[in-house]
Motif scaffolding. Structure first.
Motif, PDB file in Angstrom:
ATOM      1  N   ALA A  84      34.887  39.173  43.121  1.00 36.10           N
ATOM      2  CA  ALA A  84      34.964  39.748  44.488  1.00 36.10           C
ATOM      3  C   ALA A  84      33.778  39.485  45.191  1.00 36.10           C
ATOM      4  O   ALA A  84      33.548  39.655  46.196  1.00 36.10           O
ATOM      5  CB  ALA A  84      34.745  41.352  44.210  1.00 36.10           C
ATOM      6  N   CYS A 100      34.004  32.043  38.177  1.00 35.80           N
ATOM      7  CA  CYS A 100      32.928  33.025  38.546  1.00 35.80           C
ATOM      8  C   CYS A 100      31.737  32.776  38.267  1.00 35.80           C
ATOM      9  O   CYS A 100      31.463  32.777  37.198  1.00 35.80           O
ATOM     10  CB  CYS A 100      33.702  34.286  38.549  1.00 35.80           C
ATOM     11  N   ASP A 133      33.833  32.961  50.869  1.00 34.59           N
ATOM     12  CA  ASP A 133      35.228  33.095  51.364  1.00 34.59           C
ATOM     13  C   ASP A 133      36.475  32.309  51.024  1.00 34.59           C
ATOM     14  O   ASP A 133      37.420  32.713  50.954  1.00 34.59           O
ATOM     15  CB  ASP A 133      34.934  32.878  53.069  1.00 34.59           C
ATOM     16  N   TRP A 159      37.205  31.211  48.103  1.00 31.96           N
ATOM     17  CA  TRP A 159      37.679  31.221  46.926  1.00 31.96           C
ATOM     18  C   TRP A 159      37.779  33.040  46.440  1.00 31.96           C
ATOM     19  O   TRP A 159      38.742  33.337  45.419  1.00 31.96           O
ATOM     20  CB  TRP A 159      37.228  30.660  45.746  1.00 31.96           C
ATOM     21  N   THR A 200      37.748  37.193  45.934  1.00 28.63           N
ATOM     22  CA  THR A 200      38.542  38.278  46.488  1.00 28.63           C
ATOM     23  C   THR A 200      37.672  39.167  47.317  1.00 28.63           C
ATOM     24  O   THR A 200      37.629  40.229  46.686  1.00 28.63           O
ATOM     25  CB  THR A 200      39.745  38.888  45.302  1.00 28.63           C
ATOM     26  N   ASN A 201      37.066  38.969  48.073  1.00 33.90           N
ATOM     27  CA  ASN A 201      36.123  39.600  48.857  1.00 33.90           C
ATOM     28  C   ASN A 201      36.477  40.459  49.942  1.00 33.90           C
ATOM     29  O   ASN A 201      35.794  40.986  50.869  1.00 33.90           O
ATOM     30  CB  ASN A 201      34.842  38.700  49.218  1.00 33.90           C
ATOM     31  N   ARG A 257      44.576  33.462  51.693  1.00 37.98           N
ATOM     32  CA  ARG A 257      44.378  34.423  50.450  1.00 37.98           C
ATOM     33  C   ARG A 257      43.987  33.823  49.268  1.00 37.98           C
ATOM     34  O   ARG A 257      44.573  32.856  48.953  1.00 37.98           O
ATOM     35  CB  ARG A 257      46.036  35.176  50.322  1.00 37.98           C
ATOM     36  N   ASN A 258      43.015  34.483  48.791  1.00 31.52           N
ATOM     37  CA  ASN A 258      42.322  34.013  47.301  1.00 31.52           C
ATOM     38  C   ASN A 258      43.154  34.745  46.265  1.00 31.52           C
ATOM     39  O   ASN A 258      43.280  35.904  46.146  1.00 31.52           O
ATOM     40  CB  ASN A 258      40.985  34.377  47.668  1.00 31.52           C
ATOM     41  N   LEU A 259      43.151  34.013  45.047  1.00 37.15           N
ATOM     42  CA  LEU A 259      43.478  34.651  43.580  1.00 37.15           C
ATOM     43  C   LEU A 259      42.554  33.979  42.746  1.00 37.15           C
ATOM     44  O   LEU A 259      42.253  32.932  42.665  1.00 37.15           O
ATOM     45  CB  LEU A 259      44.810  34.002  43.444  1.00 37.15           C
ATOM     46  N   VAL A 260      42.026  35.129  42.351  1.00 42.39           N
ATOM     47  CA  VAL A 260      41.030  34.744  41.052  1.00 42.39           C
ATOM     48  C   VAL A 260      41.807  35.022  39.801  1.00 42.39           C
ATOM     49  O   VAL A 260      42.294  36.221  39.285  1.00 42.39           O
ATOM     50  CB  VAL A 260      39.554  35.435  41.028  1.00 42.39           C
ATOM     51  N   LYS A 261      41.995  33.743  38.841  1.00 41.69           N
ATOM     52  CA  LYS A 261      42.814  33.988  37.617  1.00 41.69           C
ATOM     53  C   LYS A 261      42.404  32.949  36.785  1.00 41.69           C
ATOM     54  O   LYS A 261      41.864  31.847  36.867  1.00 41.69           O
ATOM     55  CB  LYS A 261      44.079  33.937  38.072  1.00 41.69           C
TER      56      LYS A 261
END
Lengths: 355, 239
Positions: free
Chosen positions: A69, A97, A193, A195, A197-198, A208-212
């Protein structure tokens, strides 16, 4: 700011606050619980959040969530606790991250003991969790350096979008030394911003960001691993830190040692010098990236007859030392890892046996 | 001006204020006046740097040292040796209890309340002005309140242990002393003594200080300080 007298664990906590970290999640374990005690008092004063997770497994994923986030976030633990967090570390590295993990090492394997050890070198530098990832690993040799490295760790974590680990043995956490908190190491959190999901409401972007960390398509997974590999290559180029001690002499032996153990070696080097025996030390401050070229160069000095890695382990960093010496000199090892730290006199005896 | 303590002395204070170094040196100072001395390690909080590390020089002086059983010496478990209650029932001329830090460290005192009841007890708060949370009067008073609530025993006196370890100067000693005097003015508690290493003590203007100065030899040294040196002269028992 004037100097204060702090325990390593407290100083690491204060350094995180000074570095702008507002989120700290942890689970208590000796010998690092004072970080949690300290931050449970101090973070609320700074508008930050301290949360004790129900286990280290939970804490690992709380860190992943906050880092994803876009928050500056840290946890601290000791060896068995880091093992429990290792799955999350792998996920965090894969998902790119930034986060700071502190390992105040105790004796192992297993439940081991509560006294200082350096038995987690392999875990920190070669994996711990699964898959092809690396942590950037910093190893302070005292409370002041622990402060500075903790402050730098947040910047490095954001530069590489990679977890950074501070590796201190139990003594680094428990000992008290006078410290200062250099204002020059304060940094503002980077803009995430692109990357993180803030929250769409908080950024000027419709993206739209997706952290995976899940990449089912083999090409995508390979690409992600290539992207990680490129980051590790950049770390090797830009982030290597080490210190040379007594290396401008015609030393007969080169010691490699880090953390608390290196301070004992430093005393031994001074005492040997009084006897007319010159010994140098190369102290890696980054364990990953490892000071490969520096070890190669220092071991190649004509006067140098042997290299010895001295650790509070049964022989871990010595494998990297051997790799870097490339067979040019014999590489020896001495280590203890029950919790008793070898004395300067013991080190002197070991060195003399090499001559 | 000398320290003339008898009966039971409890050394408490915030975490890392230097209770153990103070207690160990106080024990040595009392023993040097010819009194019988016992010291008990009640620190159930701190995992490293405890009284137990000074056991050998203390015992060499004839001081009774009460520690947990050897097999538990390196456990992070709250073990209180049964011998602690015993020495309180039959105290030496001076019996020193080295309590753990903060309010949690003195919780154990509440469990000794029955034994301590109706005994003459000095309960001393160690203050190092250069530690977090005790740099001002308000911080010291807060710690005092927490210790009293948790230990179920009132603080009766103050000790200044102002230091930045090897970076300590005479000015630091005065600064710490002045803070503890302010705490004393607020509370009416006496400043029982202050501490200084031998080198610093020799530079102090003793006219500026209206309480005894305990000479403090450091026992809890990190492992890179060379060992094998003879014990500090201060610790040698003059017979």
């Amino acid at each position: 700011m004037a100097k204060v007298l702090m325990k390593g664990n407290e100083a690491i906590g204060e350094a995180a606050i000074r570095a702008g970290c507002k989120n700290y999640f942890a689970y208590p374990i000796t010998p690092q619980s004072e970080v949690a005690e300290y931050l449970s008092k101090r973070l609320p004063e700074e508008g930050g959040v301290f949360l004790q997770g129900e286990s280290e497994v939970a804490v690992g994923y709380m860190i992943f969530g906050a880092a994803g986030a876009g928050e500056r976030v840290m946890t601290t633990s000791s060896s068995p606790g880091i093992s429990l967090m290792s799955e999350a570390l792998s996920y965090i590295a894969a998902a790119q991250c930034p986060a700071v993990f502190v390992n105040i090492m105790r004796g192992g394997p297993g439940l081991g003991g509560i006294l200082p050890s350096q038995g987690d070198y392999f875990q920190a530098t070669k994996g711990g969790g699964h898959g092809d990832y690396h942590l950037l690993v910093l190893a302070p040799d005292g409370v002041q350096e622990a402060v500075e490295m903790t402050m730098q760790a947040f910047t490095l974590a954001e530069k590489y979008r990679n977890p950074v680990m501070i590796m201190g043995d139990g003594l680094i956490g428990q000992m008290m030394e006078p410290v200062e908190f250099p204002d020059g190491l304060k940094t503002e959190p980077t803009n995430k911003d692109d990357w993180a999901t803030n929250g769409m409401a908080h950024r000027n972007s419709k993206k739209r960001n997706l952290v995976k960390s899940l990449f089912l398509d083999p090409t995508a997974l390979n690409d992600n691993n290539l992207a990680l590999k490129a980051k590790y290559a950049q770390m090797k180029k830009e982030e290597v830190q080490y210190e040379l001690v007594n290396a401008d002499t015609d030393y007969q032996v080169l010691i490699t040692s880090y953390g608390t153990m290196s301070r004992v070696c430093r005393t031994a080097i001074d005492m040997l010098k009084e006897e007319g025996i010159e010994v140098a030390m190369l102290r890696p401050k980054t364990l990953f990236p490892f000071p490969e070229k520096a070890v190669f160069d220092a071991s190649g000095k004509e006067s140098c007859q042997a290299v010895i890695s001295i650790e509070m382990s049964m022989g871990q960093m010595v494998e990297d030392v051997e790799r870097c010496v490339k067979g040019r000199r014999p590489v020896e090892f001495y280590g203890e890892c029950g919790g008793d730290i070898p004395s300067p006199e013991k080190i002197i005896e070991i060195i003399k046996a090499l001559l | 001006m000398t320290i003339n303590f008898t009966d039971i002395v409890i050394v408490a204070g915030n975490y890392g204020s230097g209770k153990t170094e103070t207690a160990v040196n106080l024990a040595a100072a009392c023993r040097r006046t010819g009194k019988s001395v016992a010291i008990a390690d009640l620190d159930l909080v701190n995992p490293y740097f405890r009284t137990r590390e000074a056991r050998i020089p203390l015992e060499a002086m004839g001081i009774q040292v009460v520690l947990p059983d050897r097999q538990y010496l390196f456990a992070d478990l709250p073990i209180l040796a049964p011998a602690v209650a015993d020495i309180l029932r039959q105290p030496a001329d001076v019996t020193i209890l080295d309590a753990g830090g903060d309010d949690v460290g003195v919780t154990v005192l509440a469990s000794l309340a029955a034994v301590l009841k109706n005994k003459p007890v000095r309960m001393l708060q160690v203050i190092n002005a250069f530690r977090p949370f005790t740099g001002d009067v308000a911080g010291c008073l807060k710690i005092r309140k927490e210790i009293e609530a948790s230990g179920k025993i009132n603080i009766t006196g103050l000790i200044s242990n102002a230091n930045l370890m090897d970076d300590t100067s005479v000015a630091h000693i005065y600064q710490g002393y002045d803070l503890v005097k302010q705490v004393s003015a607020h509370t009416g508690l006496p400043v029982e003594f202050i501490t200084a290493t031998p080198e610093i003590r020799s530079q102090l203007d003793l006219n500026r200080i209206t309480c005894p100065v305990l000479t403090l030899d450091r026992h809890l040294l990190p492992p890179w300080k060379p060992t094998g040196a003879p014990p500090p002269s201060h610790l040698k028992l003059k017979t």
